[in-house]
Design a protein around this motif. Sequence first.
Motif, PDB file in Angstrom:
ATOM      1  N   GLU A 156     -45.883 -26.800  52.563  1.00  0.00           N
ATOM      2  CA  GLU A 156     -45.935 -27.043  54.003  1.00  0.00           C
ATOM      3  C   GLU A 156     -46.716 -28.333  54.240  1.00  0.00           C
ATOM      4  OE1 GLU A 156     -46.135 -22.478  55.683  1.00  0.00           O
ATOM      5  OE2 GLU A 156     -48.010 -23.484  55.168  1.00  0.00           O
ATOM      6  N   ARG A 157     -46.214 -29.136  55.176  1.00  0.00           N
ATOM      7  CA  ARG A 157     -46.924 -30.350  55.580  1.00  0.00           C
ATOM      8  C   ARG A 157     -47.441 -30.129  56.994  1.00  0.00           C
ATOM      9  NH1 ARG A 157     -43.099 -35.485  54.114  1.00  0.00           N
ATOM     10  NH2 ARG A 157     -41.382 -34.037  54.306  1.00  0.00           N
ATOM     11  N   GLU A 180     -40.334 -28.795  50.595  1.00  0.00           N
ATOM     12  CA  GLU A 180     -40.348 -28.118  51.906  1.00  0.00           C
ATOM     13  C   GLU A 180     -39.054 -27.344  52.141  1.00  0.00           C
ATOM     14  OE1 GLU A 180     -42.738 -29.968  55.534  1.00  0.00           O
ATOM     15  OE2 GLU A 180     -41.385 -31.429  54.604  1.00  0.00           O
TER      16      GLU A 180
END
Length: 150
Positions: A86-87, A80
């Motif tokens: 992307e979370r 990230e």
Amino acid sequence: MTQENSNIDKFDSMPFIALIHHISRNKLKYSMKNPNHMDMVHEGRYLMEIHKRKNLSQDDLANIFGQSKGTIAKALRKLEDKEYVEREIDENNRRKYILNTTEKGEELAILLTKDLEDWEKTVGIDKLDEKTKSQLRKIARKSEEILNDN
């Protein structure tokens, strides 16, 4: 070393599991020599999996690689920070994160995948027949089952 012993190929007497370890270790060393993505040796395999299977969760990744959730979380933080992944919080489960690659992550995952394919071709892994690959998968599954049963 005597003349007789110098003619022995170390791989002929090496236990099978040591051969697997040796191949794996050499793949890591090979990856570390690539100046374009040298820092992705460990995180790279996670990135390639996220690229390959869209909308994985952190838990999925931990299960696929047999790693702890903490190890995966640390690696994902690095990915990230480098803007490769992307979370996002899962709409159906607010405690679960869904993983996706960014555009930058897609580009790197494609490079890493090509490097892996090139390495496998160079060492001959691509020449293994499906029966052999299937047997190796069965052995991997069984070895994991044994650990989970204990």
